[in-house]
Design an enzyme around this catalytic site. Structure first.
Site, PDB file in Angstrom:
ATOM      1  N   THR A  61       0.714  -1.291   0.025  1.00 26.70           N
ATOM      2  CA  THR A  61      -0.045  -0.073  -0.007  1.00 26.70           C
ATOM      3  C   THR A  61       0.706   1.418   0.146  1.00 26.70           C
ATOM      4  O   THR A  61       0.410   2.320   0.039  1.00 26.70           O
ATOM      5  CB  THR A  61      -0.964  -0.065   1.080  1.00 26.70           C
ATOM      6  OG1 THR A  61      -0.278  -0.228   2.314  1.00 26.70           O
ATOM      7  CG2 THR A  61      -1.950  -1.163   1.194  1.00 26.70           C
ATOM      8  N   GLY A  62       2.116   1.095  -0.107  1.00 24.27           N
ATOM      9  CA  GLY A  62       2.953   2.345  -0.207  1.00 24.27           C
ATOM     10  C   GLY A  62       3.074   2.770  -1.527  1.00 24.27           C
ATOM     11  O   GLY A  62       2.541   2.034  -2.296  1.00 24.27           O
ATOM     12  N   LYS A 107      -3.840  -3.659   7.503  1.00 17.76           N
ATOM     13  CA  LYS A 107      -4.465  -3.473   6.279  1.00 17.76           C
ATOM     14  C   LYS A 107      -5.245  -4.732   5.910  1.00 17.76           C
ATOM     15  O   LYS A 107      -5.634  -4.852   4.621  1.00 17.76           O
ATOM     16  CB  LYS A 107      -3.950  -2.734   5.121  1.00 17.76           C
ATOM     17  CG  LYS A 107      -3.575  -1.156   5.571  1.00 17.76           C
ATOM     18  CD  LYS A 107      -3.483  -0.218   4.584  1.00 17.76           C
ATOM     19  CE  LYS A 107      -3.438   1.198   5.081  1.00 17.76           C
ATOM     20  NZ  LYS A 107      -2.990   1.998   4.314  1.00 17.76           N
ATOM     21  N   ILE A 130      14.153  -4.538  -2.223  1.00 17.68           N
ATOM     22  CA  ILE A 130      14.529  -3.672  -3.300  1.00 17.68           C
ATOM     23  C   ILE A 130      15.247  -2.244  -2.207  1.00 17.68           C
ATOM     24  O   ILE A 130      15.846  -1.694  -2.773  1.00 17.68           O
ATOM     25  CB  ILE A 130      13.171  -3.102  -3.997  1.00 17.68           C
ATOM     26  CG1 ILE A 130      12.496  -4.192  -4.463  1.00 17.68           C
ATOM     27  CG2 ILE A 130      13.615  -2.018  -4.746  1.00 17.68           C
ATOM     28  CD1 ILE A 130      13.645  -4.957  -5.697  1.00 17.68           C
ATOM     29  N   THR A 131      14.622  -2.431  -1.033  1.00 16.66           N
ATOM     30  CA  THR A 131      15.055  -1.341  -0.117  1.00 16.66           C
ATOM     31  C   THR A 131      16.370  -0.738  -0.109  1.00 16.66           C
ATOM     32  O   THR A 131      17.128  -1.638   0.016  1.00 16.66           O
ATOM     33  CB  THR A 131      14.523  -1.623   1.211  1.00 16.66           C
ATOM     34  OG1 THR A 131      13.400  -1.993   1.186  1.00 16.66           O
ATOM     35  CG2 THR A 131      14.642  -0.312   2.152  1.00 16.66           C
ATOM     36  N   GLU A 132      16.595   0.413  -0.407  1.00 16.82           N
ATOM     37  CA  GLU A 132      17.978   1.031  -0.508  1.00 16.82           C
ATOM     38  C   GLU A 132      18.325   1.819   0.847  1.00 16.82           C
ATOM     39  O   GLU A 132      17.265   2.341   1.461  1.00 16.82           O
ATOM     40  CB  GLU A 132      18.155   2.196  -1.598  1.00 16.82           C
ATOM     41  CG  GLU A 132      19.355   2.744  -1.336  1.00 16.82           C
ATOM     42  CD  GLU A 132      19.672   3.526  -2.678  1.00 16.82           C
ATOM     43  OE1 GLU A 132      18.572   3.948  -3.592  1.00 16.82           O
ATOM     44  OE2 GLU A 132      20.780   4.487  -2.688  1.00 16.82           O
ATOM     45  N   TYR A 178      20.283  -2.042 -16.869  1.00 20.82           N
ATOM     46  CA  TYR A 178      18.970  -1.574 -18.058  1.00 20.82           C
ATOM     47  C   TYR A 178      19.925  -1.300 -19.481  1.00 20.82           C
ATOM     48  O   TYR A 178      19.362  -1.814 -20.427  1.00 20.82           O
ATOM     49  CB  TYR A 178      18.194  -0.696 -17.635  1.00 20.82           C
ATOM     50  CG  TYR A 178      17.725  -0.585 -16.447  1.00 20.82           C
ATOM     51  CD1 TYR A 178      17.661  -2.006 -15.660  1.00 20.82           C
ATOM     52  CD2 TYR A 178      17.034   0.430 -15.846  1.00 20.82           C
ATOM     53  CE1 TYR A 178      16.847  -1.856 -14.165  1.00 20.82           C
ATOM     54  CE2 TYR A 178      16.466   0.485 -14.371  1.00 20.82           C
ATOM     55  CZ  TYR A 178      16.479  -0.950 -13.954  1.00 20.82           C
ATOM     56  OH  TYR A 178      16.045  -1.029 -12.623  1.00 20.82           O
ATOM     57  N   GLU A 197      31.500  -3.728 -10.479  1.00 22.52           N
ATOM     58  CA  GLU A 197      31.779  -2.452 -10.372  1.00 22.52           C
ATOM     59  C   GLU A 197      33.273  -2.482  -9.079  1.00 22.52           C
ATOM     60  O   GLU A 197      33.370  -3.472  -8.679  1.00 22.52           O
ATOM     61  CB  GLU A 197      30.930  -1.530  -9.791  1.00 22.52           C
ATOM     62  CG  GLU A 197      29.877  -2.027  -8.630  1.00 22.52           C
ATOM     63  CD  GLU A 197      28.796  -0.959  -8.168  1.00 22.52           C
ATOM     64  OE1 GLU A 197      28.565  -0.719  -7.020  1.00 22.52           O
ATOM     65  OE2 GLU A 197      28.239  -0.653  -9.239  1.00 22.52           O
ATOM     66  N   HIS A 234      26.749   3.574  -4.520  1.00 17.05           N
ATOM     67  CA  HIS A 234      26.765   2.435  -3.988  1.00 17.05           C
ATOM     68  C   HIS A 234      27.735   2.107  -2.573  1.00 17.05           C
ATOM     69  O   HIS A 234      28.995   2.337  -2.669  1.00 17.05           O
ATOM     70  CB  HIS A 234      27.276   1.170  -4.871  1.00 17.05           C
ATOM     71  CG  HIS A 234      26.087   0.984  -5.848  1.00 17.05           C
ATOM     72  ND1 HIS A 234      26.069   0.127  -6.744  1.00 17.05           N
ATOM     73  CD2 HIS A 234      25.097   1.556  -6.006  1.00 17.05           C
ATOM     74  CE1 HIS A 234      24.918   0.314  -7.479  1.00 17.05           C
ATOM     75  NE2 HIS A 234      24.342   1.216  -7.209  1.00 17.05           N
TER      76      HIS A 234
END
Lengths: 292, 378
Positions: free
Chosen positions: A17-18, A43, A100-102, A163, A213, A251
């Site tokens: 829901t974010g 929720k 995924i969180t950074e 990508y 990298e 990074h």
């Protein structure tokens, strides 16, 4: 075939829901991923309706596994709650957890990693773009329109640079089995070697593109693994050849101190182990073509 | 985030480490007063975020308050590897019998905090590692249990033979681990940990790096950031949630994503140009970020051309295009723009730019080559 995610993936989105969670849940479902549940504490009982099909929302991951049969989770919750969210997914029996969180504190990861491992789950990330198996499933934030089905496995520490290379391949008519972003943080759940191993075992993958990298020694170890354990050709790229030593380049993983982890050292390790090295991103097409 | 030696020592003291007293001075007069207060010989030490202070002349012994004032006058304002010294630490000099090295880092390979200790202290640990790796004892800590007393003793016993010193050092290890965890550090170092002729164990230098990702939950540590120790452009970038590092070239680059930003710098060099910066506008970019990025880059007088390399994933090309157009309205600059936009909402982005009379390409190779040509003035 593909690695890590495919048509059997049954996905739960933690933080559905974010803002980011909702947007990407919709994108993943539109791509054709089997999205079976969302989780947001408080929720439970509501329904997620932003995508083409309605999806039930639960309070806990345990409910999402028990009631909706989720086997894969993707995490979009903010850094302060992310470590807990990863451990919740592992405790609930999820097999693949994509974070995924950074911005998760690295000391949190030192506790999360053994917790997840002891429960037999695989963690991908954190701070990664996720995984995308063209034509099958998309888990994370990679844009679906830049990939196409084909024989190349792609594994990378970065997001947009992946990508770039994937898109160059797609434009040249060279498709992918799975594209994996392992993440840019100092401590990550799945490394190059884990991913190379999976590509080696996947019969449809005929060649692998590895995008590394500066910082650390993962690429050098992966290069040695290629010589020791892989029959498939690997093509490599290293970002950060011109980075000044000791500076953080976005990074957290990309820190070079002294000689350990420079681009030069990594490219040399690639060459020493028979990995064709790109001098610039656009070289990927020719090198992959000749590898195939 | 780097913190100064005196700040690391404050944290160490709070955690019970044996650190001699010391205070910072910002004027020679303050340094004189502190030397008087401590009495005897003191050390005047430059507080800057680089190694090699001693070699650069930033660490001096002073036998009396007058000498402390003189040294402080020389060191304050001194340039050490591009950083200006704004503060000196004044601390009583210690008599040294032996010098050891003690450090904790987060180790990528073992995914744990790892202690490194050596009897060869007072020199660069990288040098010791290269010259005689067997002189370093390593120990990985399971963060779920913390450093266990027997582990602390193992480390201490590898440094000292005398039981009193072993016990004191073991206690120091435990306290250092506490300081490391409580501060959210990625590195905590005592170099050197000394023994005095009287047999005491003391930490006479301290270094800590803090994981930036910890700062949201550690307000007291976040407040230790010394803005004078970083270029103003990097402060502005951090406040706008951008990652910016100034370099020496003339091609300003705005890129989304750290990996692509590094690859863009590399490609600029490949085609014979020099990047003026590393700048990552990150994911989910708002037009405001693009404006902040342009303001930062245009404030660097060396920049001759601005290169945008955007591959839209979460970042939307139309957001970036709107940012560019708004920035051109809001800030005044004459610099040529070379733009590459691909990915999410590419058509809308290109259309927005075209309406403002700006053209965009879709190829990274092409725009980088063009930027290099423009920077050369051809």
């Amino acid at each position: 075939m593909a690695i890590f995610i495919d048509n059997d993936t049954r996905l739960v989105v933690q933080g559905i829901t974010g803002r980011d969670g909702a947007f990407h849940a919709q994108q993943m479902q539109e791509y054709g991923t089997n999205l079976v549940a969302g989780v947001t504490p408080g929720k439970g009982g509501q329904t997620f309706t932003d995508g083409p099909e309605p999806v039930p929302i639960f309070d806990t991951v345990e409910q999402a596994v028990r009631e909706a049969g989720a086997n894969t989770s993707v995490i979009y919750v903010p850094p302060m709650f992310a470590a807990d969210a990863i451990m919740e997914a592992a405790e609930a029996g999820v097999e693949l957890i994509v974070a995924i969180t950074e911005g998760i504190p690295v000391l949190d990861l030192t506790r999360v990693y053994p917790f997840v491992q002891e429960r037999g789950a695989r963690l991908l990330g954190p701070n990664c773009p996720g995984a995308l198996s063209p034509g099958k499933a998309k888990v994370g934030i990679m844009p679906g329109q830049i990939v196409t089905e084909g024989p190349v496995g792609v594994v990378s520490r970065s997001g947009t640079l992946t990508y770039e290379l994937v898109y160059l391949l797609t434009q040249a008519g060279i498709g992918q089995t799975t594209c994996i972003g392992i993440g840019g943080d100092p401590i990550i759940g799945t490394n190059f070697i884990d991913t190379l191993q999976a590509f080696e075992a996947d019969p449809e993958t005929k060649a692998v593109v590895m995008i590394g990298e500066i910082g650390g020694t993962d690429e050098q170890e992966a290069a040695a693994f290629v010589t020791a354990e892989m029959s498939k050709p690997v093509v490599g790229f290293i970002a950060g050849q011109t980075a000044p030593p000791g500076r953080r380049m976005g990074h957290a993983g990309a820190i070079i101190s002294g000689s350990a982890g420079t681009a030069e050292e990594k490219m040399q390790a690639f060459e020493d182990n028979g990995i064709a090295v790109m001098k610039r991103p656009s070289d990927v097409v020719e090198l992959v073509r000749s590898a195939l | 985030m780097n913190i100064h030696e005196y700040q690391a020592k404050d944290i160490f003291r709070d955690c019970g480490l044996p650190v001699p007293p010391g205070e910072v001075a910002t004027t020679p007069e303050d340094a004189r007063r502190l030397a008087e207060q401590y009495g005897g010989t003191v050390v005047v030490k430059a507080q800057v975020h680089v190694g090699g202070r001693g070699k650069a002349g930033g660490v001096k012994l002073a036998e009396n308050p007058g000498e402390a004032m003189e040294h402080a006058a020389n060191i304050l304002g001194m340039d050490i590897k591009g950083l200006t010294v704004e503060q000196v630490l004044v601390t009583p000099a210690e008599d040294i019998d032996t010098e050891a090295y003690v450090g904790v880092i987060v180790d990528r390979a073992s995914k744990r905090p790892v202690f490194m200790v050596s009897r060869e202290g007072g020199v660069d640990i990288e040098e010791v590692a290269a010259r005689s790796p067997e002189a370093i004892t390593r120990l990985a800590v399971d963060p779920r249990y913390g450093l266990l007393p027997f582990q602390a003793y193992w480390l201490a016993a590898s440094l000292y033979d005398d039981i009193k010193q072993q016990r004191a050092a073991a206690k120091t290890m435990m306290s250092l681990y506490d300081a490391f965890i409580q501060s959210g550090a990625s590195l905590a170092e005592i170099n050197p940990l000394i023994t005095t002729p009287a047999g005491e164990v003391k930490a006479i230098d301290a270094k800590m790096n803090i994981d930036d990702n910890e700062l949201f939950r550690r307000g007291a540590i976040a407040a230790m950031r010394d803005l004078s120790a970083e270029p103003p452009s990097e402060t502005k970038a951090r406040e706008a949630d951008l990652t910016y590092i100034k370099l020496d070239g003339d091609i300003g680059a705005v890129v989304n994503g750290a990996g692509l930003a590094m690859a863009t710098m590399d490609l600029i060099k490949f085609y014979g140009g020099e990047p003026a910066n590393f700048l990552d506008i990150g994911g989910s970019s708002s037009p405001d970020k693009v404006i902040a990025a342009l303001e930062i880059i245009t404030s660097d007088p060396a920049v001759k051309v601005i290169l945008f390399n955007i591959f839209g994933g979460i970042t939307r090309c139309d957001d970036v295009a709107n940012g560019i157009v708004t920035a051109l309205d809001r800030i005044n600059f004459e610099l040529p723009l070379v733009i590459r936009l691909t990915g999410t909402n590419e058509e809308e982005g290109v259309r927005i730019l075209e309406q403002a009379g700006i053209s965009a390409s879709t190829s990274m190779d092409e725009v980088v080559q063009r930027a290099v040509v423009v920077a050369r003035g051809e």
